[in-house]
Design a protein around this motif. Structure first.
Motif, PDB file in Angstrom:
ATOM      1  N   ARG A  88      -5.540   2.692   1.583  1.00 25.00           N
ATOM      2  CA  ARG A  88      -4.144   2.495   1.973  1.00 25.00           C
ATOM      3  C   ARG A  88      -3.208   2.896   0.828  1.00 25.00           C
ATOM      4  NH1 ARG A  88      -3.387  -2.897   5.463  1.00 25.00           N
ATOM      5  NH2 ARG A  88      -4.578  -2.261   7.285  1.00 25.00           N
ATOM      6  N   LYS A  89      -3.612   2.624  -0.406  1.00 26.23           N
ATOM      7  CA  LYS A  89      -2.822   3.067  -1.561  1.00 26.23           C
ATOM      8  C   LYS A  89      -2.777   4.583  -1.604  1.00 26.23           C
ATOM      9  CE  LYS A  89      -3.394  -0.926  -4.465  1.00 26.23           C
ATOM     10  NZ  LYS A  89      -3.385  -1.465  -5.778  1.00 26.23           N
ATOM     11  N   VAL A  90      -3.904   5.220  -1.300  1.00 29.71           N
ATOM     12  CA  VAL A  90      -3.965   6.679  -1.261  1.00 29.71           C
ATOM     13  C   VAL A  90      -2.998   7.201  -0.198  1.00 29.71           C
ATOM     14  CG1 VAL A  90      -5.445   8.672  -0.784  1.00 29.71           C
ATOM     15  CG2 VAL A  90      -6.325   6.762  -2.143  1.00 29.71           C
ATOM     16  N   LEU A  91      -2.967   6.556   0.965  1.00 31.15           N
ATOM     17  CA  LEU A  91      -2.039   6.956   2.023  1.00 31.15           C
ATOM     18  C   LEU A  91      -0.599   6.905   1.524  1.00 31.15           C
ATOM     19  CD1 LEU A  91      -1.198   7.631   4.948  1.00 31.15           C
ATOM     20  CD2 LEU A  91      -1.280   5.173   5.414  1.00 31.15           C
ATOM     21  N   VAL A  92      -0.219   5.823   0.879  1.00 27.71           N
ATOM     22  CA  VAL A  92       1.151   5.686   0.364  1.00 27.71           C
ATOM     23  C   VAL A  92       1.439   6.796  -0.649  1.00 27.71           C
ATOM     24  CG1 VAL A  92       2.709   4.206  -0.972  1.00 27.71           C
ATOM     25  CG2 VAL A  92       1.298   3.219   0.850  1.00 27.71           C
ATOM     26  N   GLU A  93       0.497   7.067  -1.539  1.00 25.90           N
ATOM     27  CA  GLU A  93       0.686   8.118  -2.548  1.00 25.90           C
ATOM     28  C   GLU A  93       0.816   9.494  -1.907  1.00 25.90           C
ATOM     29  OE1 GLU A  93      -2.693   7.616  -5.120  1.00 25.90           O
ATOM     30  OE2 GLU A  93      -1.966   5.687  -5.870  1.00 25.90           O
ATOM     31  N   LYS A  94      -0.045   9.805  -0.930  1.00 25.19           N
ATOM     32  CA  LYS A  94      -0.054  11.135  -0.297  1.00 25.19           C
ATOM     33  C   LYS A  94       1.202  11.400   0.542  1.00 25.19           C
ATOM     34  CE  LYS A  94      -4.402  12.572  -1.160  1.00 25.19           C
ATOM     35  NZ  LYS A  94      -4.885  13.859  -1.570  1.00 25.19           N
ATOM     36  N   THR A  95       1.863  10.345   0.994  1.00 28.53           N
ATOM     37  CA  THR A  95       3.029  10.532   1.860  1.00 28.53           C
ATOM     38  C   THR A  95       4.362  10.339   1.138  1.00 28.53           C
ATOM     39  OG1 THR A  95       2.879   8.209   2.554  1.00 28.53           O
ATOM     40  CG2 THR A  95       1.776   9.858   3.946  1.00 28.53           C
ATOM     41  N   GLN A  96       4.304   9.895  -0.114  1.00 30.40           N
ATOM     42  CA  GLN A  96       5.530   9.620  -0.859  1.00 30.40           C
ATOM     43  C   GLN A  96       6.397  10.881  -0.949  1.00 30.40           C
ATOM     44  OE1 GLN A  96       4.851   8.175  -4.850  1.00 30.40           O
ATOM     45  NE2 GLN A  96       6.815   7.139  -4.868  1.00 30.40           N
ATOM     46  N   GLY A  97       7.641  10.746  -0.520  1.00 34.58           N
ATOM     47  CA  GLY A  97       8.602  11.838  -0.590  1.00 34.58           C
ATOM     48  C   GLY A  97       8.439  12.928   0.452  1.00 34.58           C
ATOM     49  N   PRO A 123       8.977  14.696   3.966  1.00 35.01           N
ATOM     50  CA  PRO A 123      10.030  14.583   4.984  1.00 35.01           C
ATOM     51  C   PRO A 123       9.512  14.159   6.354  1.00 35.01           C
ATOM     52  CG  PRO A 123       9.541  16.886   4.522  1.00 35.01           C
ATOM     53  CD  PRO A 123       8.758  16.067   3.525  1.00 35.01           C
ATOM     54  N   TRP A 124       8.205  14.232   6.574  1.00 36.42           N
ATOM     55  CA  TRP A 124       7.602  13.887   7.866  1.00 36.42           C
ATOM     56  C   TRP A 124       7.029  12.472   7.899  1.00 36.42           C
ATOM     57  CZ3 TRP A 124       2.721  12.709   6.548  1.00 36.42           C
ATOM     58  CH2 TRP A 124       2.158  13.370   5.457  1.00 36.42           C
ATOM     59  N   ALA A 125       7.219  11.713   6.801  1.00 38.77           N
ATOM     60  CA  ALA A 125       6.558  10.407   6.711  1.00 38.77           C
ATOM     61  C   ALA A 125       7.548   9.257   6.558  1.00 38.77           C
ATOM     62  CB  ALA A 125       5.592  10.404   5.521  1.00 38.77           C
ATOM     63  N   ASP A 126       7.235   8.156   7.236  1.00 41.86           N
ATOM     64  CA  ASP A 126       7.928   6.879   7.059  1.00 41.86           C
ATOM     65  C   ASP A 126       6.828   5.847   6.800  1.00 41.86           C
ATOM     66  OD1 ASP A 126       9.493   4.636   7.054  1.00 41.86           O
ATOM     67  OD2 ASP A 126      10.278   4.892   9.079  1.00 41.86           O
ATOM     68  N   VAL A 127       6.289   5.904   5.593  1.00 42.31           N
ATOM     69  CA  VAL A 127       5.150   5.084   5.186  1.00 42.31           C
ATOM     70  C   VAL A 127       5.617   4.143   4.090  1.00 42.31           C
ATOM     71  CG1 VAL A 127       2.869   5.144   4.093  1.00 42.31           C
ATOM     72  CG2 VAL A 127       3.476   6.846   5.830  1.00 42.31           C
ATOM     73  N   VAL A 128       5.462   2.845   4.335  1.00 43.90           N
ATOM     74  CA  VAL A 128       5.979   1.845   3.404  1.00 43.90           C
ATOM     75  C   VAL A 128       4.963   0.732   3.201  1.00 43.90           C
ATOM     76  CG1 VAL A 128       7.839   0.167   2.993  1.00 43.90           C
ATOM     77  CG2 VAL A 128       8.354   2.328   4.151  1.00 43.90           C
ATOM     78  N   GLU A 129       4.718   0.413   1.927  1.00 38.66           N
ATOM     79  CA  GLU A 129       3.885  -0.734   1.597  1.00 38.66           C
ATOM     80  C   GLU A 129       4.698  -2.003   1.804  1.00 38.66           C
ATOM     81  OE1 GLU A 129       1.428  -2.697  -2.141  1.00 38.66           O
ATOM     82  OE2 GLU A 129       2.560  -0.859  -2.461  1.00 38.66           O
ATOM     83  N   ILE A 130       4.082  -2.991   2.437  1.00 40.04           N
ATOM     84  CA  ILE A 130       4.741  -4.267   2.710  1.00 40.04           C
ATOM     85  C   ILE A 130       4.086  -5.360   1.874  1.00 40.04           C
ATOM     86  CG2 ILE A 130       5.167  -6.032   4.482  1.00 40.04           C
ATOM     87  CD1 ILE A 130       6.749  -3.518   4.998  1.00 40.04           C
ATOM     88  N   ASP A 131       4.912  -6.195   1.291  1.00 39.65           N
ATOM     89  CA  ASP A 131       4.424  -7.399   0.622  1.00 39.65           C
ATOM     90  C   ASP A 131       4.647  -8.545   1.601  1.00 39.65           C
ATOM     91  OD1 ASP A 131       3.886  -9.642  -0.862  1.00 39.65           O
ATOM     92  OD2 ASP A 131       5.286  -9.162  -2.486  1.00 39.65           O
TER      93      ASP A 131
END
Length: 193
Positions: free
Chosen positions: A52-61, A63-71
């Motif tokens: 899941r961390k990899v997913l957040v890193e790969k999608t950061q910035g 334009p096609w992604a709205d991926v957000v880590e939630i606490d």
């Protein structure tokens, strides 16, 4: 012993809920394909699985992604960033990830403790697959009651399968965005399945 998934009957918290109620809410409120956001959406905790961390890193910035880590323990984070399962259906692309990763007996014991404290597998799949959206699913390590229904290619394709490390996610998204009729047919097949 075999135990049914409690999520089909009930799920605590304001972002999930009882399965048939959420299915009804999705059917009543899901926008048509052409009114959905052309983004891949994901919300969740990253501490339960390194991929899941990899997913957040790969999608950061991207334009096609709205991926957000939630606490999940931070109410402000929840209020600003979390979305309900039916709100996921406002997107053309929904990303499904596994929750916990087991690599040893020690991690299984840690999992059992976390499960008791409320952190376990990702139960969102059975909900997301009700959206008439393209479900993007990394190659699974664990099976769930619906995993056998995944069709990753051909005329009945109902998911887009990507590598566990999401190395092909960007190329897959480019293909889907460049081929909107293909993407819409996958979404139709997903909801039908």
């Amino acid at each position: 012993w075999g135990m049914p998934d409690f999520g089909y009957w009930s799920w605590p918290g304001e972002f999930m809920g009882e399965y048939s109620r959420l299915r009804h809410e999705i059917i009543e409120n899901e926008p048509p394909w052409d009114q959905k956001k052309s983004l891949a959406v994901w919300r969740g905790a990253t501490r339960t699985n390194a991929l899941r961390k990899v997913l957040v890193e790969k999608t950061q910035g991207k334009p096609w992604a709205d991926v957000v880590e939630i606490d999940w323990s931070n109410r402000e984070s929840l209020d600003k960033q979390a979305i309900t399962i039916p709100e996921h259906c406002n997107y053309k692309f929904v990303i499904h990830t596994e929750g916990l990763s087991f690599t040893s007996v020690q991690t299984v014991i840690v999992c059992l403790l976390k499960c008791y404290l409320g952190h376990s597998y990702s139960g969102r799949g059975k909900y997301l697959f009700n959206c008439q959206s393209v479900s993007i699913v990394h190659k699974p390590e664990w099976i769930e009651p619906h995993t056998h229904l995944f069709i990753a290619s051909g005329p009945e394709q109902n998911i887009v399968s990507v590598q566990r490390d999401f190395s092909d996610l960007e190329a897959s998204m480019k293909d889907l965005l460049d081929n909107p009729q293909k993407a819409e047919q996958i979404a139709i097949n997903s909801a039908k399945t």
